[in-house]
Design an enzyme around this catalytic site. Structure first.
Site, PDB file in Angstrom:
ATOM      1  N   VAL A 136       1.909   9.114  -2.905  1.00  0.00           N
ATOM      2  CA  VAL A 136       0.607   9.371  -2.283  1.00  0.00           C
ATOM      3  C   VAL A 136      -0.206  10.348  -3.123  1.00  0.00           C
ATOM      4  CG1 VAL A 136      -0.491  10.397  -0.250  1.00  0.00           C
ATOM      5  CG2 VAL A 136       1.409   8.807   0.028  1.00  0.00           C
ATOM      6  N   THR A 143       2.432  12.017   5.775  1.00  0.00           N
ATOM      7  CA  THR A 143       2.575  11.464   7.128  1.00  0.00           C
ATOM      8  C   THR A 143       3.307  12.469   8.001  1.00  0.00           C
ATOM      9  OG1 THR A 143       2.619   9.250   6.255  1.00  0.00           O
ATOM     10  CG2 THR A 143       3.492   9.537   8.456  1.00  0.00           C
ATOM     11  N   PHE A 189      -2.923   4.944   3.660  1.00  0.00           N
ATOM     12  CA  PHE A 189      -2.409   3.629   4.063  1.00  0.00           C
ATOM     13  C   PHE A 189      -1.980   2.775   2.878  1.00  0.00           C
ATOM     14  CE2 PHE A 189      -5.411   5.035   7.320  1.00  0.00           C
ATOM     15  CZ  PHE A 189      -4.614   4.980   8.456  1.00  0.00           C
ATOM     16  N   ARG A 247      -0.016   0.803  -0.030  1.00  0.00           N
ATOM     17  CA  ARG A 247       1.289   0.145  -0.097  1.00  0.00           C
ATOM     18  C   ARG A 247       1.839   0.309  -1.496  1.00  0.00           C
ATOM     19  NH1 ARG A 247      -1.078  -5.500   1.387  1.00  0.00           N
ATOM     20  NH2 ARG A 247      -2.689  -4.463   0.190  1.00  0.00           N
ATOM     21  N   LEU A 280       3.517 -11.623   8.801  1.00  0.00           N
ATOM     22  CA  LEU A 280       4.263 -12.553   9.655  1.00  0.00           C
ATOM     23  C   LEU A 280       5.279 -13.339   8.834  1.00  0.00           C
ATOM     24  CD1 LEU A 280       1.688 -14.064  12.219  1.00  0.00           C
ATOM     25  CD2 LEU A 280       3.548 -12.449  12.657  1.00  0.00           C
ATOM     26  N   GLY A 337      11.899  -2.467   5.165  1.00  0.00           N
ATOM     27  CA  GLY A 337      12.554  -1.255   4.664  1.00  0.00           C
ATOM     28  C   GLY A 337      11.495  -0.385   4.021  1.00  0.00           C
ATOM     29  N   CYS A 370       8.269   4.104   4.266  1.00  0.00           N
ATOM     30  CA  CYS A 370       7.344   4.415   5.373  1.00  0.00           C
ATOM     31  C   CYS A 370       7.750   3.844   6.720  1.00  0.00           C
ATOM     32  CB  CYS A 370       5.948   3.915   5.023  1.00  0.00           C
ATOM     33  SG  CYS A 370       5.203   4.862   3.715  1.00  0.00           S
TER      34      CYS A 370
END
Ligand code: UDX
Length: 430
Positions: A11, A121, A152, A154, A250, A257, A260
């Site tokens: 981050v 976080t 947020f 990834r 989906l 895993g 986060c």
């Protein structure tokens, strides 16, 4: 704007290099001398596409500096980001030791109005905690404000996610502080949600818990599909095309895993419990996720007649593609079980091998994916790296003792795999 970022993990470093690229004066701080030395030479401590180039560019252009001094960084900056690690502690709550230590250090060096931004976080109430720490050093309220600005991004697409976020969340008790962050991010032209501290902190936990729930939901449905002969990919496509549901997250597989989801869902359960609410839904989300890998292993074990004496080849070790991160990776659960039951493991991963090698000295590593098959009783796709998608399956099966392909991420076409001589098993279809 003059900005400091404390902590150069995923981050912190990504935030630092992106803010430097946008033309801010950025100082990235880390207490680890080795990391600092490497960063100064343009070598990032993490594998993340694009970070190295941006780091080198920032250093060359002079917009980015690397320091080991929180004091120096605080004195030089209007906005100080706290982006240090908050690993899970024994009871599931994030360990805030590093956040507290940094807050104390910042407090000792505030001499002018400073906006302190929490990007790590953290549970609800952590912004208040940082505020109290700063006050405890006798810093006047007029000299600082605390803002929550959750991240947020990834892993694997961190730079793109930071440059093109779906939204930017800014939580603060004071308008003045929020405005500062609105200005800092203005060039990104992303929607901004400006709210209070607690709401911003809850948005981060809520978002990750919801996404994990979506994956656990489709994984639970995959179990029903297996039982009734339906195909979970088609079911997911049908459900996801309703725009109220959306088709992302989906993909049924071995479960989620990473650094986060496991920590944040567990954290959400604990935070709710502490506040007096039993978030049973999320406890089930975790349970489904744990069961998903065990169920797949059970299917493998059944077909193989036990793991004892069997050689299992794992394709992919990282918790997901495009990262070397193996935190809470499903490959680890698989290796533990296979080894415990007396089997042996050979593995291949384009990037994450070194991290696994450190902690699993007793497994073999293949030079290339096509070297996995020799003498193996089964090949298992664990991480869906792009380079695994278009493999010559016949070549992959060369030299195998039994041609069994267990596709944990639903990447291969059953007919193709069967034409290549494999007996094919996957998640969510019989
Ligand atoms: C996540 C959030 O997406 C990000 O917003 C937050 O800042 C950090 O946590 P990350 O952990 O990097 O990001 O990975 P992500 O791409 O979200 O995947 C998480 C896990 O879910 C992986 O293990 C992945 O394999 C799994 N997954 C994802 C699925 O099993 N199915 C899916 O459809 C999507």
């Amino acid at each position: 704007m003059k900005v400091a970022v404390i902590g150069t993990g995923y981050v912190g470093l990504v935030t630092g290099v992106v803010l430097a690229q946008l033309g801010n004066d950025v100082i990235c701080v880390d207490k680890d001398a080795e990391k600092v030395a490497k960063l100064r030479q343009g070598i990032p401590p993490i594998y993340e596409p694009g970070v190295e180039e941006m780091l080198k560019q920032g250093l060359k252009d002079g917009f980015l500096r690397i320091s080991d001094s929180i004091a120096e960084a605080t004195e030089a900056s209007e906005v100080v980001f706290i982006a240090v690690g908050t690993p899970p502690s024994e009871n599931g709550t994030p360990d805030l030791t590093a956040v507290r230590a940094v807050a104390h250090e910042i407090a000792k060096n505030i001499s002018k109005y400073t906006v302190i931004v929490n990007k790590s976080t953290v549970p609800v109430g952590s912004g208040d905690m940082v505020e109290e720490i700063i006050r405890s050093h006798g810093v006047d309220d007029s000299l600082f404000n605390v803002v929550s600005n959750p991240e947020f991004l990834r892993e694997g697409s961190a730079i793109q996610d930071t440059l093109h976020p779906d939204r930017i969340v800014i939580g603060s008790k004071k308008r003045e502080a929020a405005v500062k962050l609105v200005e800092l991010y203005a060039t990104l032209q992303a929607p901004m949600i400006v709210t209070d501290l607690n709401s911003a902190e809850l948005i981060k936990y809520g978002a990750n818990s919801f996404l994990a729930m979506k994956i656990s939901f489709i994984n639970a449905l995959s179990r029903v599909c297996e039982l009734c002969g339906a195909n979970v990919a088609d079911v997911a496509a049908g459900i996801g095309s309703d725009s109220r549901v959306g088709n992302q997250f989906l993909n049924a597989g071995l479960g989620w895993g990473g650094s986060c989801f496991p920590k944040d869902v567990q954290g959400m359960v604990k935070v709710s419990e502490d506040l007096g609410y039993d978030f049973g839904l999320l406890r089930e989300v975790i349970q489904i996720n744990d069961d998903q890998t065990v169920h797949f292993l059970n299917r493998m074990e059944k077909r193989l007649g036990g793991f004892s004496g069997k050689r299992i080849a794992l394709m992919g070790l990282a918790f997901k593609p495009n990262t070397d991160d193996i935190r809470d990776a499903k490959s680890l659960v698989m290796m533990d079980r296979i080894l415990l039951d007396g089997g042996s493991v050979i593995a291949y991963d384009p990037i994450a091998e070194a991290n696994v090698r450190e902690i699993y000295p007793n497994i073999d590593f293949a030079e290339s994916v096509y070297d996995l098959g020799a003498g193996a009783d089964a090949i298992v796709l664990v991480t869906e790296w792009n380079e695994f998608r278009q493999l010559d399956l016949e070549r992959l099966s060369q030299g195998m003792k039994q041609k069994l392909l267990f596709d944990g991420r639903r990447v291969y076409d059953r007919a193709k795999a069967e034409r290549a001589g494999f007996e094919y098993f996957t998640v969510g279809s019989h």
